[in-house]
Design an enzyme around this catalytic site. Structure first.
Site, PDB file in Angstrom:
ATOM      1  N   ASP A 171       0.837  -1.200   0.000  1.00 49.05           N
ATOM      2  CA  ASP A 171       0.000   0.000   0.000  1.00 49.05           C
ATOM      3  C   ASP A 171       0.873   1.253   0.000  1.00 49.05           C
ATOM      4  O   ASP A 171       2.035   1.225   0.409  1.00 49.05           O
ATOM      5  CB  ASP A 171      -0.907   0.024   1.228  1.00 49.05           C
ATOM      6  CG  ASP A 171      -1.966  -1.070   1.193  1.00 49.05           C
ATOM      7  OD1 ASP A 171      -2.221  -1.610   0.109  1.00 49.05           O
ATOM      8  OD2 ASP A 171      -2.518  -1.376   2.270  1.00 49.05           O
ATOM      9  N   MET A 172       0.288   2.366  -0.418  1.00 53.25           N
ATOM     10  CA  MET A 172       1.043   3.611  -0.518  1.00 53.25           C
ATOM     11  C   MET A 172       1.670   3.998   0.820  1.00 53.25           C
ATOM     12  O   MET A 172       2.791   4.509   0.866  1.00 53.25           O
ATOM     13  CB  MET A 172       0.125   4.732  -1.015  1.00 53.25           C
ATOM     14  CG  MET A 172       0.863   5.998  -1.419  1.00 53.25           C
ATOM     15  SD  MET A 172      -0.257   7.165  -2.233  1.00 53.25           S
ATOM     16  CE  MET A 172       0.904   8.382  -2.850  1.00 53.25           C
TER      17      MET A 172
END
Length: 273
Positions: A116-117
């Site tokens: 995930d970012m």
């Protein structure tokens, strides 16, 4: 009769095989790129799946980027920082992991799986599309280890639920290895460098070590939420036989020969099980 192999080790081959060997995508993914009109051979869009190319003289591009088959595939690990999308391009112009790895030096380099970012840690890259696909296939059961700073402190029942396998929106999660980490553990400081701290309500946070072998979207966050603990910070320190070591955040290194052999052996072993 098969095409003869030349001294350079290459030969005319189906375009989707070429793209897979160049590390662009798996063969199936390469077929999707072709049918979407994103692949050109010598400047001409080629969407017919039976088409062949000669690596010695044809120029193949995907989205305008030239693809080549190297003498041997390249594998590297990145210590991904927060704030970067796990993709090689973003139409909205957001930062991507492609900015952190040597894509010009190794055409066809792409990430194996996603983080995930806001998640940090080990992200594997390869130019070998078949190896990347094999490592992500559910039958491989490749273990990933995560360290999570969570709200509150999971008790024994929470940990046992994770070890048995919790129910998520898209079905039950496979059993995981779960443990509370103590201050002083080297992994603890990866997500709580100044101690676990406290939430806004005064409840103390905790750090959990979690090993899973599935690869569902936001899986660790959803598993922890299922037992009542929100993930505040998440880090991956291991992927299969690879451990994040010798890297500063935002930097990368090539895999050494032992690490490469371990990945290849993992794929070969699973194929024969």
């Amino acid at each position: 009769m098969s095409d003869p192999i030349r001294e350079d080790g290459l030969y005319p081959m189906r375009l989707q095989r070429f793209l897979a060997r160049a590390g662009v995508a798996s063969r199936r993914g390469s077929e999707r790129l072709m049918t979407a009109g994103r692949v050109r051979v010598n400047g001409v869009v080629v969407s017919e799946l039976g088409s062949k190319v000669d690596p010695a003289c044809d120029v193949v591009t995907v989205d305008g980027v030239e693809c080549r088959i190297e003498a041997s595939p390249a594998h590297l690990m990145l210590y991904k920082p927060a704030g970067y999308l796990t993709t090689m391009s973003d139409p909205q112009g957001r930062p991507t992991v492609a900015e952190l790895v040597p894509v010009s030096e190794y055409p066809g380099l792409y990430p194996v799986g996603r983080l995930d970012m806001d998640t940090t840690g080990l992200l594997l890259f390869t130019t070998d599309g078949n190896l990347g696909q094999a490592l992500l296939h559910p039958s491989r059961h490749v273990t990933k280890h995560y360290v999570a700073l969570v709200s509150g402190t999971p008790d024994g029942r929470d940990l046992q639920a994770l070890r048995r396998g919790v129910m998520l929106e898209d079905g039950p999660a496979a059993p995981a290895k779960a443990e509370l980490l103590e201050e002083g553990d080297p992994l603890f400081s990866l997500v709580a460098p100044h101690g676990a701290g406290r939430t806004g309500g005064g409840e103390r946070n905790a750090v959990v070590g979690l090993s899973i072998h599935e690869g569902r979207k936001h899986q660790v966050k959803k598993m922890m939420q299922a037992v009542g603990h929100k993930v505040l910070r998440l880090h991956r320190d291991a992927f299969g036989p690879l451990c994040l070591s010798g890297l500063e955040e935002g930097s990368w290194r090539m895999l050494d020969s032992d690490e490469t052999r371990a990945l290849e052996a993992l794929c070969e072993r699973r194929e024969h099980q």
